[in-house]
Scaffold this motif. Structure first.
Motif, PDB file in Angstrom:
ATOM      1  N   PRO A 184       0.836  -1.201   0.000  1.00 52.32           N
ATOM      2  CA  PRO A 184       0.000   0.000   0.000  1.00 52.32           C
ATOM      3  C   PRO A 184       0.870   1.250   0.000  1.00 52.32           C
ATOM      4  O   PRO A 184       2.040   1.213   0.385  1.00 52.32           O
ATOM      5  CB  PRO A 184      -0.785  -0.098   1.318  1.00 52.32           C
ATOM      6  N   THR A 187      -2.404   5.446   3.329  1.00 51.66           N
ATOM      7  CA  THR A 187      -3.793   4.988   3.325  1.00 51.66           C
ATOM      8  C   THR A 187      -4.560   5.662   4.447  1.00 51.66           C
ATOM      9  O   THR A 187      -4.004   5.934   5.523  1.00 51.66           O
ATOM     10  CB  THR A 187      -3.835   3.451   3.494  1.00 51.66           C
ATOM     11  N   SER A 222       2.871  10.660  -6.483  1.00 53.83           N
ATOM     12  CA  SER A 222       1.585   9.947  -6.511  1.00 53.83           C
ATOM     13  C   SER A 222       0.802  10.295  -7.767  1.00 53.83           C
ATOM     14  O   SER A 222       0.626  11.468  -8.105  1.00 53.83           O
ATOM     15  CB  SER A 222       0.754  10.317  -5.276  1.00 53.83           C
ATOM     16  N   ILE A 224      -2.435   9.125  -8.245  1.00 56.40           N
ATOM     17  CA  ILE A 224      -3.827   9.378  -7.866  1.00 56.40           C
ATOM     18  C   ILE A 224      -3.976  10.660  -7.055  1.00 56.40           C
ATOM     19  O   ILE A 224      -5.078  11.176  -6.900  1.00 56.40           O
ATOM     20  CB  ILE A 224      -4.435   8.184  -7.102  1.00 56.40           C
ATOM     21  N   ALA A 228      -5.050   6.466  -0.409  1.00 58.68           N
ATOM     22  CA  ALA A 228      -5.921   5.338  -0.743  1.00 58.68           C
ATOM     23  C   ALA A 228      -6.853   5.070   0.432  1.00 58.68           C
ATOM     24  O   ALA A 228      -6.618   5.529   1.556  1.00 58.68           O
ATOM     25  CB  ALA A 228      -5.087   4.104  -1.048  1.00 58.68           C
ATOM     26  N   THR A 229      -7.906   4.320   0.188  1.00 55.01           N
ATOM     27  CA  THR A 229      -8.777   3.887   1.277  1.00 55.01           C
ATOM     28  C   THR A 229      -8.374   2.483   1.697  1.00 55.01           C
ATOM     29  O   THR A 229      -7.821   1.723   0.887  1.00 55.01           O
ATOM     30  CB  THR A 229     -10.256   3.877   0.850  1.00 55.01           C
ATOM     31  N   GLU A 232      -9.649  -0.112  -0.700  1.00 55.71           N
ATOM     32  CA  GLU A 232      -8.931  -0.287  -1.961  1.00 55.71           C
ATOM     33  C   GLU A 232      -7.757  -1.251  -1.784  1.00 55.71           C
ATOM     34  O   GLU A 232      -7.475  -2.072  -2.671  1.00 55.71           O
ATOM     35  CB  GLU A 232      -8.440   1.068  -2.474  1.00 55.71           C
ATOM     36  N   VAL A 255      -0.432  -1.276  -4.340  1.00 52.39           N
ATOM     37  CA  VAL A 255      -1.701  -0.529  -4.225  1.00 52.39           C
ATOM     38  C   VAL A 255      -1.331   0.851  -3.699  1.00 52.39           C
ATOM     39  O   VAL A 255      -1.871   1.316  -2.713  1.00 52.39           O
ATOM     40  CB  VAL A 255      -2.694  -1.235  -3.287  1.00 52.39           C
ATOM     41  N   GLU A 256      -0.364   1.491  -4.348  1.00 50.41           N
ATOM     42  CA  GLU A 256       0.220   2.713  -3.809  1.00 50.41           C
ATOM     43  C   GLU A 256      -0.030   3.941  -4.676  1.00 50.41           C
ATOM     44  O   GLU A 256       0.597   4.985  -4.498  1.00 50.41           O
ATOM     45  CB  GLU A 256       1.719   2.529  -3.543  1.00 50.41           C
ATOM     46  N   GLY A 257      -0.977   3.802  -5.606  1.00 51.17           N
ATOM     47  CA  GLY A 257      -1.368   4.980  -6.373  1.00 51.17           C
ATOM     48  C   GLY A 257      -0.311   5.511  -7.326  1.00 51.17           C
ATOM     49  O   GLY A 257      -0.362   6.672  -7.733  1.00 51.17           O
TER      50      GLY A 257
END
Length: 264
Positions: A184, A187, A222, A224, A228-229, A232, A255-257
């Motif tokens: 991640p 988050t 980043s 995004i 992140a949530t 996600e 999952v790190e945008g």
């Protein structure tokens, strides 16, 4: 794609809040029998109740134990001798000047973030190998690759668990047990939001403004451009735990945008 984990027994370490809680809830929603863990019975009970409210037919129970110690890991193992899915999520973090980090703090971070995962994986992966099916995951971080100067001790532990996940995948070569690391980025977990709230109070700005500033100043790469949530991150974890992910092993699943500016 319909992920069905009915009949699978899952353990999620450190799952009373944040990413761990979201993963536990996601696995329960997919039909797994989930064991929630936390340091206190009150936190474990609250997490179980929250999951049952969100997933009324959830098969969820809990074990209270300090997994940062060998004794705590053994208590969990004795309470739940077998598992088909192990999510090594428990961890601690916090910014600290490198020159102020004493030996005890280095050891604490290593014990909680690394040795908990080693101890639990050493036990549960053996049963998975014997039954020829299993999923082991290590919740690492983009900080394993982009070591933060304000959290060198944390980054070290996340690099370590990523290395362990790759090595354990090789140990289990030729079996139907997969081992992966989930990476991640920042988050919106309880811990991160608490850190942002504290910084916002010190700066005299709103938490929303501080959150945006944190991403812009600390993770400018980043893609995004936001935190992140937990859900996600959990989506990736639940997929990696599924039967559909049978050819995904030894991987670092990001999952790190898009923070890590490499293609490999």
């Amino acid at each position: 794609m319909q992920i069905d984990l009915s009949g699978k027994r899952a353990i999620v370490s450190g799952s009373t809040a944040g990413i761990g809680f979201a993963i536990a809830q996601g696995l329960a929603r997919a039909g797994a029998e989930v064991t929630v863990t936390g340091r206190t019975q009150a936190r474990v009970d609250a997490a179980i109740e929250a999951i049952r409210q969100a997933v009324p037919d959830a098969g969820v129970s809990g074990v209270a134990a300090d997994l940062g110690s060998a004794e705590g890991c053994q208590a969990l193992i004795e309470a739940r001798p077998e598992a088909d899915i192990l999510i090594n999520n428990v961890g601690i973090f916090g910014p600290q000047d490198f020159f102020a980090i004493d030996d005890a703090t280095w050891q604490q971070f290593f014990d909680v973030n690394v040795m908990s995962a080693v101890r639990l994986s050493r036990h549960y992966a053996q049963g998975m190998k014997q039954r020829d099916w299993g999923r082991v995951q290590f919740i690492s971080s983009e900080s394993a690759l982009n070591i933060p100067s304000e959290m060198v001790h944390y980054g070290m532990t996340k690099s370590a668990v990523q290395s362990i996940s790759r090595g354990l995948a090789k140990v289990l070569s030729g079996t139907n047990v997969t081992v992966n690391a989930i990476l991640p980025g920042p988050t919106r977990s309880e811990g991160v939001l608490g850190m942002i709230k504290q910084a916002a109070e010190q700066e005299g700005v709103s938490p929303a403004e501080m959150e945006a500033r944190f991403v812009a100043e600390n993770r400018p790469s980043s893609i995004i451009q936001r935190l992140a949530t937990p859900e996600e991150v959990a989506n990736m974890s639940v997929y990696a735990a599924s039967t559909q992910a049978s050819a995904t092993t030894g991987a670092a699943l990001r999952v790190e945008g898009g923070i890590v500016d490499t293609m490999a």
